[in-house]
Design a protein around this motif. Structure first.
Motif, PDB file in Angstrom:
ATOM      1  N   UNK A   1      15.922  24.231  45.070  1.00  0.00           N
ATOM      2  CA  UNK A   1      17.227  23.789  44.585  1.00  0.00           C
ATOM      3  C   UNK A   1      17.119  22.969  43.310  1.00  0.00           C
ATOM      4  N   UNK A   2      16.270  21.954  43.323  1.00  0.00           N
ATOM      5  CA  UNK A   2      16.210  21.059  42.166  1.00  0.00           C
ATOM      6  C   UNK A   2      15.585  21.725  40.943  1.00  0.00           C
ATOM      7  N   UNK A   3      14.721  22.704  41.169  1.00  0.00           N
ATOM      8  CA  UNK A   3      14.151  23.431  40.025  1.00  0.00           C
ATOM      9  C   UNK A   3      15.213  24.341  39.416  1.00  0.00           C
ATOM     10  N   UNK A   4      16.057  24.923  40.261  1.00  0.00           N
ATOM     11  CA  UNK A   4      17.179  25.710  39.736  1.00  0.00           C
ATOM     12  C   UNK A   4      18.107  24.822  38.918  1.00  0.00           C
ATOM     13  N   UNK A   5      18.390  23.618  39.436  1.00  0.00           N
ATOM     14  CA  UNK A   5      19.226  22.684  38.699  1.00  0.00           C
ATOM     15  C   UNK A   5      18.555  22.258  37.388  1.00  0.00           C
ATOM     16  N   UNK A   6      17.247  22.041  37.452  1.00  0.00           N
ATOM     17  CA  UNK A   6      16.518  21.678  36.234  1.00  0.00           C
ATOM     18  C   UNK A   6      16.610  22.806  35.203  1.00  0.00           C
ATOM     19  N   UNK A   7      16.529  24.037  35.662  1.00  0.00           N
ATOM     20  CA  UNK A   7      16.654  25.172  34.741  1.00  0.00           C
ATOM     21  C   UNK A   7      18.002  25.147  34.045  1.00  0.00           C
ATOM     22  N   UNK A   8      19.044  24.786  34.816  1.00  0.00           N
ATOM     23  CA  UNK A   8      20.371  24.687  34.222  1.00  0.00           C
ATOM     24  C   UNK A   8      20.469  23.571  33.213  1.00  0.00           C
ATOM     25  N   UNK A   9      19.970  22.396  33.580  1.00  0.00           N
ATOM     26  CA  UNK A   9      20.104  21.232  32.696  1.00  0.00           C
ATOM     27  C   UNK A   9      19.213  21.330  31.452  1.00  0.00           C
ATOM     28  N   UNK A  10      18.134  22.103  31.525  1.00  0.00           N
ATOM     29  CA  UNK A  10      17.184  22.158  30.405  1.00  0.00           C
ATOM     30  C   UNK A  10      17.335  23.418  29.551  1.00  0.00           C
ATOM     31  N   UNK A  11      18.283  24.274  29.886  1.00  0.00           N
ATOM     32  CA  UNK A  11      18.429  25.557  29.171  1.00  0.00           C
ATOM     33  C   UNK A  11      18.613  25.340  27.676  1.00  0.00           C
ATOM     34  N   UNK A  12      19.529  24.476  27.290  1.00  0.00           N
ATOM     35  CA  UNK A  12      19.775  24.214  25.877  1.00  0.00           C
ATOM     36  C   UNK A  12      18.521  23.689  25.183  1.00  0.00           C
ATOM     37  N   UNK A  13      17.791  22.794  25.877  1.00  0.00           N
ATOM     38  CA  UNK A  13      16.580  22.207  25.314  1.00  0.00           C
ATOM     39  C   UNK A  13      15.496  23.254  25.120  1.00  0.00           C
ATOM     40  N   UNK A  14      15.342  24.123  26.108  1.00  0.00           N
ATOM     41  CA  UNK A  14      14.327  25.178  26.037  1.00  0.00           C
ATOM     42  C   UNK A  14      14.645  26.149  24.903  1.00  0.00           C
ATOM     43  N   UNK A  15      15.916  26.521  24.793  1.00  0.00           N
ATOM     44  CA  UNK A  15      16.316  27.440  23.726  1.00  0.00           C
ATOM     45  C   UNK A  15      16.058  26.822  22.348  1.00  0.00           C
ATOM     46  N   UNK A  16      16.374  25.541  22.211  1.00  0.00           N
ATOM     47  CA  UNK A  16      16.139  24.838  20.939  1.00  0.00           C
ATOM     48  C   UNK A  16      14.653  24.813  20.621  1.00  0.00           C
ATOM     49  N   UNK A  17      13.845  24.469  21.619  1.00  0.00           N
ATOM     50  CA  UNK A  17      12.403  24.371  21.420  1.00  0.00           C
ATOM     51  C   UNK A  17      11.818  25.719  20.997  1.00  0.00           C
ATOM     52  N   UNK A  18      12.264  26.785  21.633  1.00  0.00           N
ATOM     53  CA  UNK A  18      11.756  28.119  21.312  1.00  0.00           C
ATOM     54  C   UNK A  18      12.184  28.567  19.913  1.00  0.00           C
ATOM     55  N   UNK A  19      13.339  28.111  19.481  1.00  0.00           N
ATOM     56  CA  UNK A  19      13.854  28.536  18.176  1.00  0.00           C
ATOM     57  C   UNK A  19      13.294  27.713  17.029  1.00  0.00           C
ATOM     58  N   UNK A  20      13.228  26.400  17.212  1.00  0.00           N
ATOM     59  CA  UNK A  20      12.856  25.511  16.102  1.00  0.00           C
ATOM     60  C   UNK A  20      11.437  24.945  16.223  1.00  0.00           C
ATOM     61  N   UNK A  21      10.786  25.171  17.360  1.00  0.00           N
ATOM     62  CA  UNK A  21       9.399  24.730  17.580  1.00  0.00           C
ATOM     63  C   UNK A  21       9.228  23.229  17.384  1.00  0.00           C
ATOM     64  N   UNK A  22      10.201  22.489  17.837  1.00  0.00           N
ATOM     65  CA  UNK A  22      10.139  21.029  17.836  1.00  0.00           C
ATOM     66  C   UNK A  22      10.964  20.526  19.006  1.00  0.00           C
ATOM     67  N   UNK A  23      10.853  19.234  19.287  1.00  0.00           N
ATOM     68  CA  UNK A  23      11.560  18.669  20.431  1.00  0.00           C
ATOM     69  C   UNK A  23      12.938  18.152  20.029  1.00  0.00           C
ATOM     70  N   UNK A  24      14.008  18.578  20.729  1.00  0.00           N
ATOM     71  CA  UNK A  24      15.353  18.098  20.396  1.00  0.00           C
ATOM     72  C   UNK A  24      15.583  16.641  20.816  1.00  0.00           C
ATOM     73  N   UNK A  25      15.005  16.251  21.943  1.00  0.00           N
ATOM     74  CA  UNK A  25      15.072  14.882  22.471  1.00  0.00           C
ATOM     75  C   UNK A  25      16.469  14.480  22.970  1.00  0.00           C
ATOM     76  N   UNK A  26      17.452  15.303  22.735  1.00  0.00           N
ATOM     77  CA  UNK A  26      18.827  15.032  23.174  1.00  0.00           C
ATOM     78  C   UNK A  26      19.450  16.348  23.650  1.00  0.00           C
ATOM     79  N   UNK A  27      20.235  16.282  24.699  1.00  0.00           N
ATOM     80  CA  UNK A  27      20.951  17.477  25.145  1.00  0.00           C
ATOM     81  C   UNK A  27      22.445  17.236  25.090  1.00  0.00           C
TER      82      UNK A  27
END
Length: 806
Positions: A38-64
């Motif tokens: 359950x919590x990993x599914x929730x983590x996937x939801x909360x981190x989706x934007x961050x993961x997409x940013x990281x994959x696109x810009x190859x840096x850490x967004x640090x904010x969601x």
């Protein structure tokens, strides 16, 4: 320096055993399946934007921007490349897939501790199994608490370094402590690390008393100094994450409130912190797993009283079969539970034996830590004691779910149990004393289990708070109570059998009718049979599913698809078809008003409680809630547009300065966010008496938005006061007008606002936290120092060992 590879064979066998039992338990993972958590599914939801940013810009967004209208990402999904412990961690995981890797690490970690304590490798394997296969590890893995399982797994490794240091091996002991603590902090579960620190304090106090008694306090001071240096070094690789979390923590729900009515605590609300307090009698789940029913819901067989009652009362067979898959068996003090922290009947038997057989400081600190963990886990059920800790023990009020501290007993009990077994195995205690201690331990633990085989209802009537939901079906409640009673009786009998078997094996070993080596192997087998069968109740093959489902746990509804066609930047969504503030599925697709996180911004939580939960549309408008997802008549999610949404930014004609947080929050009860902004008086030096004038031609437009960078274009004839529908957090967000850094203020309790000069301008907000940039330099240096320290310590240890062999 020569390495005797023959001496490494037993350890190779141990690692092979650990790998085999880990792979067997988690075999579906190695068939390409994934574990539903359950919590990993929730983590996937909360981190989706961050993961997409990281994959696109190859840096850490640090904010969601995807959760709670925006928050720092430090405790969601942030990578810290300078922390080289990640590579050490991968090696210790043996590159096994998560979450199997946590169980393997727990086995390996405890085995290393056994070696430090000079255990035979066979007994070390047995001890590792007793620790790693405690049911709590599997309960939390099923729930998706991976970082918690990771941190628990490393507890023995930290103690291995500490004990080695206190036993005089200063260089290698200090080096092991430093790298173990660095790995523990890398696991990133500060609550478990905090409980670990409490346990270490108990241990140090016991060692200090022992040093005073034996007049070895100079050695104690010297070794403690080495450990203090090791602790500092262990912190350094994790400096970025710790510093960022510390900085953010002061403004999160774990920090103090500025509202006068909430000044009682500098951390969490007491009732919230104690909401998962373990019942005093629930402590006996350590020896009888279903002493209070097990998990909140558990499956029953068709021979159960519940199933028979359903059939007898005319419930269709298929409905009856469906109902018994999730029967509310739990009847403890907590609101809910995923399963008991079963330590093992044999572990409890040997733990009690250890109280008689083990002498010296090791017994006393292990006993003290165990009892302390019990009392702290009781929380509101042992209020006076726990209130003292909550209000006076530094940092204690930052954490919730106090029942979690039973992880300490999960470590201390098998350790003392194995120390008892070592005393028996080594033969340094006279056999009559061993026999006497064993019999007494058997009478205590076995007798306790027998009592509940014969009289399971001795201390309760098997009633549960969940029965209220079924009060119109008295016959069904009676049947469920029978099954609760049966579950307790059968588990008590089960524990009695395992205790008897362990007692018999040791008895025959002492009578020399069973070789000691074989006895240890049999005991290890009993450990794993006892624990494995309980673990499988809470993590079994039914919990595994296709890998694709765990990688992408959420599918868009028609409402999601409709909203996603709107390419206007900056709007937010509130999903009322789920528990909006305890669910991250919406964050997987949109910038959400809600989310799922235990440490959101304090002011935002107060906004939820005082405004959003009361359906304050003015507040929802200022948060630019353009869409609501609601249930249709046929219970399907549909999207509704909110015409009152204020947009990404707007100009107001009036600035009202308020005295404090109370007044600012109260002002939001009834206001028009498009015409007035409330600003705390602390920002008056920035405002400098500025009063905006109405400009009907003024415009502001959001032209670009990514997680950590927003760009606006403004056009005004007169200076204006612009409110931005973005969450205020000045520990990183910097504002720029035409490239020049500019001041901004907090408005309307949680938003950003600033004076915009007349003319055409580009306004930018960039998230540039200094703590991350500076911290990464410290983390890299700290990582290199720790690795060098460990390399030197290991080399010198091997060199010293080679000299002793020669």
């Amino acid at each position: 320096m020569k390495i005797d590879f023959k001496k490494l064979i037993p350890h190779g066998i141990a690692i092979a055993v650990f790998l085999i039992i880990t792979v067997i338990y988690f075999f579906p993972l190695f068939q390409g399946k994934g574990l539903e958590q359950h919590d990993i599914a929730q983590w996937t939801g909360m981190s989706k934007e961050l993961t997409d940013f990281r994959n696109k810009y190859h840096t850490e967004p640090l904010w969601t921007n995807a959760m709670f209208s925006g928050m720092p990402a430090y405790q969601i999904s942030t990578l810290y490349p300078a922390n080289l412990m990640q590579y050490v961690n991968d090696v210790l995981f043996f590159f096994l897939p998560s979450p199997a890797s946590y169980i393997f690490l727990a086995l390996l970690s405890f085995y290393i501790l056994m070696l430090v304590l000079r255990f035979d490798y066979r007994m070390g394997i047995a001890g590792a199994i007793a620790f790693a296969f405690s049911s709590y590890n599997f309960v939390i893995i099923t729930a998706g608490h991976n970082s918690k399982a990771h941190a628990i797994a490393l507890i023995p490794l930290v103690f291995a370094g500490i004990i080695m240091t206190y036993r005089g091996r200063l260089l290698f002991g200090g080096a092991l402590t430093a790298i173990a603590l660095a790995l523990e902090l890398y696991a990133n579960h500060l609550q478990i690390t905090y409980y670990l620190m409490i346990t270490i304090m108990v241990m140090i106090i016991a060692y200090f008393i022992d040093a005073v008694i034996h007049k070895t306090w100079m050695d104690f001071i010297k070794r403690s100094a080495v450990l203090a240096v090791a602790a500092i070094l262990g912190i350094l690789p994790n400096y970025t994450s710790l510093a960022a979390t510390y900085e953010y923590g002061k403004y999160s729900t774990r920090g103090p409130s500025e509202l006068t009515e909430k000044k009682e605590s500098t951390g969490l609300d007491k009732d919230y912190a104690f909401s998962y307090s373990y019942g005093i009698s629930e402590t006996f789940t350590l020896i009888i797993p279903r002493f209070h029913g097990g998990a909140s819901v558990e499956p029953l067989s068709e021979t159960s009283a519940t199933y028979q009652a359903l059939i007898s009362n005319g419930v269709p067979m298929q409905q009856a079969k469906s109902f018994i898959q999730n029967v509310p068996l739990y009847f403890g003090n907590m609101l809910s539970t995923s399963g008991p922290p079963y330590a093992g009947a044999i572990v409890c038997f040997l733990f009690v034996a250890g109280l008689f057989l083990v002498k010296g400081k090791e017994k006393w600190w292990l006993l003290a830590a165990t009892i302390l963990s019990f009392m702290l886990a009781w929380g509101s059920n042992f209020l006076a004691f726990n209130e003292f800790f909550f209000y006076h023990f530094p940092g204690y009020n930052k954490f919730r779910a106090v029942s979690m501290i039973l992880t300490i007993a999960q470590f201390t009990m098998p350790l003392l149990a194995l120390l008892a077994l070592k005393q028996i195995y080594d033969g340094k205690i006279a056999k009559p004393e061993i026999f006497k201690s064993l019999k007494l331990s058997f009478y205590i633990t076995g007798g306790f289990c027998l009592l509940f085989v014969v009289l399971p209802g001795l201390f309760n009537d098997f009633s549960s708070g969940s029965d209220e939901q079924l009060k119109q079906y008295g016959w069904l409640i009676d049947a469920i109570k029978q099954d609760r009673e049966s579950a307790l009786r059968m588990d008590a009998l089960r524990s009695l059998i395992f205790i008897s078997l362990a007692f018999g094996v040791i008895w025959f070993m002492l009578k020399e009718k069973l070789k000691s080596t074989l006895a240890v192997v049999i005991l290890a087998a009993l450990f794993i049979i006892d624990l494995w069968t309980v673990d499988k109740r809470y993590l079994n093959d039914q919990h595994f599913t296709s890998k694709s489902k765990t990688v992408k746990p959420f599918e868009p509804s028609q409402a999601n698809l409709q909203i996603m066609q709107d390419t206007t930047p900056g709007y937010r969504v509130m999903n009322t078809t789920v528990s909006a503030f305890n669910d991250a599925s919406t964050s997987y697709f949109h910038r959400s008003i809600g989310g799922y996180h235990g440490a959101k911004l304090k002011r935002y939580q107060e906004l939820i409680e005082n405004c959003i939960a009361k359906n304050n549309m003015s507040v929802l408008d200022m948060l630019n809630t353009k869409y609501f997802i609601v249930s249709s008549n046929d219970n399907q999610p549909i999207a509704q547009t909110n015409p009152g949404a204020s947009g990404p930014a707007w100009f107001v004609d009036t600035i009202k300065v308020v005295a404090n947080a109370d007044e600012e929050l109260k002002s939001l009860d009834s206001f028009n966010p498009k015409t007035i902004a409330f600003v705390d008086k602390r920002f008056e030096p920035i405002l400098k008496g500025f009063k905006p004038e109405h400009d009907s031609t003024a415009s502001v437009k959001l032209t670009s938005i990514v997680s950590n960078h927003l760009v606006y274009e403004t056009q005004t004839a007169l200076p204006q006061f612009c409110v931005f529908s973005e969450i205020y957090y000045d520990k990183g967000w910097n504002a720029y007008i035409d490239g020049k850094k500019s001041d901004y203020v907090r408005a309307d309790y949680v938003l950003r606002a600033m004076e915009i000069p007349a003319g055409k301008h580009t306004v930018e907000f960039k998230f540039e936290p200094e703590v991350y940039a500076t911290g990464e330099k410290i983390s890299l240096a700290g990582s290199l120092i720790v690795l060098l320290f460990f390399a030197v310590g290991t080399f010198m240890e091997l060199k010293s060992s080679d000299k002793k062999t020669s």
